[in-house]
Design a protein around this motif. Structure first.
Motif, PDB file in Angstrom:
ATOM      1  N   LYS A 116       0.823  -1.210   0.000  1.00 18.63           N
ATOM      2  CA  LYS A 116       0.000   0.000   0.000  1.00 18.63           C
ATOM      3  C   LYS A 116       0.858   1.262   0.000  1.00 18.63           C
ATOM      4  O   LYS A 116       0.619   2.193  -0.785  1.00 18.63           O
ATOM      5  CB  LYS A 116      -0.924  -0.007   1.216  1.00 18.63           C
ATOM      6  CG  LYS A 116      -1.886   1.175   1.260  1.00 18.63           C
ATOM      7  CD  LYS A 116      -2.822   1.075   2.461  1.00 18.63           C
ATOM      8  CE  LYS A 116      -3.778   2.257   2.501  1.00 18.63           C
ATOM      9  NZ  LYS A 116      -4.700   2.175   3.660  1.00 18.63           N
ATOM     10  N   SER A 117       1.873   1.297   0.868  1.00 20.11           N
ATOM     11  CA  SER A 117       2.703   2.500   0.948  1.00 20.11           C
ATOM     12  C   SER A 117       3.618   2.642  -0.264  1.00 20.11           C
ATOM     13  O   SER A 117       3.929   3.753  -0.693  1.00 20.11           O
ATOM     14  CB  SER A 117       3.525   2.507   2.238  1.00 20.11           C
ATOM     15  OG  SER A 117       4.432   1.418   2.275  1.00 20.11           O
ATOM     16  N   LYS A 118       4.028   1.522  -0.859  1.00 17.57           N
ATOM     17  CA  LYS A 118       4.857   1.599  -2.065  1.00 17.57           C
ATOM     18  C   LYS A 118       4.073   2.194  -3.228  1.00 17.57           C
ATOM     19  O   LYS A 118       4.607   2.990  -4.005  1.00 17.57           O
ATOM     20  CB  LYS A 118       5.383   0.212  -2.426  1.00 17.57           C
ATOM     21  CG  LYS A 118       6.497  -0.267  -1.509  1.00 17.57           C
ATOM     22  CD  LYS A 118       6.942  -1.681  -1.866  1.00 17.57           C
ATOM     23  CE  LYS A 118       8.054  -2.143  -0.924  1.00 17.57           C
ATOM     24  NZ  LYS A 118       8.479  -3.542  -1.214  1.00 17.57           N
ATOM     25  N   ILE A 119       2.817   1.824  -3.341  1.00 15.48           N
ATOM     26  CA  ILE A 119       1.977   2.398  -4.394  1.00 15.48           C
ATOM     27  C   ILE A 119       1.756   3.891  -4.135  1.00 15.48           C
ATOM     28  O   ILE A 119       1.854   4.726  -5.044  1.00 15.48           O
ATOM     29  CB  ILE A 119       0.636   1.656  -4.470  1.00 15.48           C
ATOM     30  CG1 ILE A 119       0.864   0.224  -4.980  1.00 15.48           C
ATOM     31  CG2 ILE A 119      -0.351   2.398  -5.376  1.00 15.48           C
ATOM     32  CD1 ILE A 119      -0.350  -0.662  -4.904  1.00 15.48           C
ATOM     33  N   LYS A 120       1.475   4.238  -2.891  1.00 16.63           N
ATOM     34  CA  LYS A 120       1.273   5.642  -2.530  1.00 16.63           C
ATOM     35  C   LYS A 120       2.497   6.483  -2.867  1.00 16.63           C
ATOM     36  O   LYS A 120       2.371   7.600  -3.394  1.00 16.63           O
ATOM     37  CB  LYS A 120       0.960   5.749  -1.033  1.00 16.63           C
ATOM     38  CG  LYS A 120       0.902   7.177  -0.512  1.00 16.63           C
ATOM     39  CD  LYS A 120       0.769   7.208   1.000  1.00 16.63           C
ATOM     40  CE  LYS A 120       0.854   8.633   1.523  1.00 16.63           C
ATOM     41  NZ  LYS A 120       0.807   8.685   3.012  1.00 16.63           N
ATOM     42  N   ARG A 121       3.682   5.925  -2.587  1.00 18.28           N
ATOM     43  CA  ARG A 121       4.927   6.680  -2.789  1.00 18.28           C
ATOM     44  C   ARG A 121       5.560   6.425  -4.155  1.00 18.28           C
ATOM     45  O   ARG A 121       6.674   6.889  -4.420  1.00 18.28           O
ATOM     46  CB  ARG A 121       5.917   6.352  -1.665  1.00 18.28           C
ATOM     47  CG  ARG A 121       5.407   6.768  -0.286  1.00 18.28           C
ATOM     48  CD  ARG A 121       6.444   6.555   0.791  1.00 18.28           C
ATOM     49  NE  ARG A 121       5.947   6.841   2.117  1.00 18.28           N
ATOM     50  CZ  ARG A 121       5.888   8.049   2.671  1.00 18.28           C
ATOM     51  NH1 ARG A 121       6.300   9.100   1.986  1.00 18.28           N
ATOM     52  NH2 ARG A 121       5.435   8.210   3.894  1.00 18.28           N
ATOM     53  N   ARG A 122       4.864   5.667  -4.996  1.00 17.52           N
ATOM     54  CA  ARG A 122       5.340   5.363  -6.351  1.00 17.52           C
ATOM     55  C   ARG A 122       6.752   4.780  -6.316  1.00 17.52           C
ATOM     56  O   ARG A 122       7.599   5.115  -7.134  1.00 17.52           O
ATOM     57  CB  ARG A 122       5.272   6.603  -7.256  1.00 17.52           C
ATOM     58  CG  ARG A 122       3.851   7.122  -7.485  1.00 17.52           C
ATOM     59  CD  ARG A 122       3.836   8.239  -8.510  1.00 17.52           C
ATOM     60  NE  ARG A 122       4.725   9.312  -8.116  1.00 17.52           N
ATOM     61  CZ  ARG A 122       4.435  10.234  -7.214  1.00 17.52           C
ATOM     62  NH1 ARG A 122       3.243  10.237  -6.609  1.00 17.52           N
ATOM     63  NH2 ARG A 122       5.297  11.169  -6.907  1.00 17.52           N
ATOM     64  N   PHE A 123       7.013   3.932  -5.349  1.00 20.19           N
ATOM     65  CA  PHE A 123       8.302   3.244  -5.212  1.00 20.19           C
ATOM     66  C   PHE A 123       9.473   4.227  -5.198  1.00 20.19           C
ATOM     67  O   PHE A 123      10.572   3.914  -5.667  1.00 20.19           O
ATOM     68  CB  PHE A 123       8.483   2.214  -6.332  1.00 20.19           C
ATOM     69  CG  PHE A 123       7.491   1.080  -6.278  1.00 20.19           C
ATOM     70  CD1 PHE A 123       7.811  -0.112  -5.654  1.00 20.19           C
ATOM     71  CD2 PHE A 123       6.221   1.222  -6.830  1.00 20.19           C
ATOM     72  CE1 PHE A 123       6.892  -1.156  -5.589  1.00 20.19           C
ATOM     73  CE2 PHE A 123       5.295   0.189  -6.768  1.00 20.19           C
ATOM     74  CZ  PHE A 123       5.640  -1.013  -6.141  1.00 20.19           C
ATOM     75  N   GLY A 124       9.239   5.414  -4.654  1.00 19.94           N
ATOM     76  CA  GLY A 124      10.313   6.403  -4.540  1.00 19.94           C
ATOM     77  C   GLY A 124      10.549   7.233  -5.784  1.00 19.94           C
ATOM     78  O   GLY A 124      11.515   8.000  -5.838  1.00 19.94           O
ATOM     79  N   SER A 125       9.692   7.124  -6.780  1.00 20.18           N
ATOM     80  CA  SER A 125       9.850   7.888  -8.026  1.00 20.18           C
ATOM     81  C   SER A 125       9.032   9.178  -7.939  1.00 20.18           C
ATOM     82  O   SER A 125       7.799   9.145  -7.957  1.00 20.18           O
ATOM     83  CB  SER A 125       9.400   7.052  -9.228  1.00 20.18           C
ATOM     84  OG  SER A 125      10.259   5.949  -9.422  1.00 20.18           O
ATOM     85  N   ALA A 126       9.718  10.297  -7.869  1.00 19.41           N
ATOM     86  CA  ALA A 126       9.059  11.567  -7.585  1.00 19.41           C
ATOM     87  C   ALA A 126       8.490  12.221  -8.830  1.00 19.41           C
ATOM     88  O   ALA A 126       9.023  12.093  -9.934  1.00 19.41           O
ATOM     89  CB  ALA A 126      10.039  12.528  -6.911  1.00 19.41           C
TER      90      ALA A 126
END
Length: 313
Positions: A116-126
């Protein structure tokens, strides 16, 4: 012994430890030789890792994220939100904190800890607003005299159409330019993946460090393989050609220091990995503390202009 053998032994150790906790039995007699064999196999495997193996370790499940390190090394972290133009970006976060007691401004690429958090944060891709937020935080760092600590962990900037519509390339360029002009010390550490301009946008430091099993490159192995061979499956060959691992980068002068990890990878002992990272960053901050703003800017510019091999004709 094979990787499969190591995995089976690690699973056996976990099972015995769980049994000991649940039953209260003392199983040290069985656990001690098993743990010793696991450590031996991990050391043996670590000594023979290919570049592609290290890329996989940088991506392995459970590898500590930027916030995992902040929780262990920082106090008084206050996350600041928004770029004051479009919105907030959860992939690139930051704010003032104390790094092992030293006041700093943090810039963090956060991948997320679960699905869930990886999707929210786009795997760190800003997105562009992430890099514009970074510029805002660098402005504050200069205003209040706070050294910048950047933890890099991204495969690259977000490639979606909305990012291009909002000026992704321009935002990255502005972030690089602003970091070059910082009048405070900047220490950057690659803690996992360091891909392309998405990493360089917050990677223009007076000192650039990298963890032992992290990678840093102009492009991911899969991206390079897709361009050169039209086949992402040739990523292992691309990794070898790119020379993107910590030892390669130290040899090439791209980084100043390789930060050791626990045998087998940072995910196996997050506390030990954090101690090593904390010591390295703190030591480099202390080394830079005696330089004034002009000296820091000149050193940073000279460092990056000196990268690469060339000849004048």
């Amino acid at each position: 012994m094979t990787t499969d053998t190591l995995s089976k032994l690690e699973e056996r150790v976990r099972d015995l430890e769980a049994t000991a906790r649940e039953t209260g039995q003392n199983l040290d007699a069985a656990l001690t030789p098993l743990k010793a064999e696991v450590e031996r196999l991990r050391a043996e495997r670590s000594a023979n890792l290919s570049r592609w193996d290290r890329v996989q370790l940088a991506r392995t499940a459970g590898r500590p994220t930027a916030l995992d390190y902040v929780e262990r090394l920082c106090t008084d972290f206050t996350e600041l939100h928004g770029d004051r133009a479009y919105g907030d970006d959860p992939a690139l976060i930051g704010g003032p904190a104390r790094w092992q007691g030293t006041p700093v401004m943090l810039l963090l690429q956060q991948k997320g800890r679960d699905t869930k958090s990886k999707i929210k944060r786009r795997f760190g891709s800003a997105n562009p607003e992430g890099y514009r937020k970074a510029v805002r935080l660098m402005d504050l760092a200069d205003r209040f005299g706070l050294p910048v600590v950047a933890l890099i962990d991204t495969q690259g900037a977000y490639p979606g159409i909305e990012a291009e519509e909002r000026g992704q390339g321009w935002a990255i360029a502005e972030s690089i330019q602003r970091m070059v002009r910082l009048r405070v010390p900047a220490v950057c550490a690659v803690i996992g993946e360091g891909g392309s301009g998405g990493a360089l946008a917050i990677g223009v430091g007076n000192r650039v460090l990298i963890q032992e099993n992290a990678w840093y490159s102009v492009i991911s192995p899969e991206g390079a393989a897709s361009i050169i061979w039209k086949d992402a499956g040739k990523a292992p060959e691309a990794a070898e050609a790119l020379k993107l691992t910590a030892p390669d980068l130290l040899d090439l002068g791209i980084v100043e220091e390789v930060i050791p990890e626990p045998v087998g990878g940072a995910h196996l002992d997050v506390d030990a990995a954090a101690r090593a990272l904390g010591e390295a960053v703190s030591r480099n901050l202390a080394d830079l503390a005696g330089l004034d703003g002009d000296e820091l800017r000149a050193q940073r510019a000279e460092r990056f202009r000196g990268l690469g091999a060339y000849s004048e004709v």
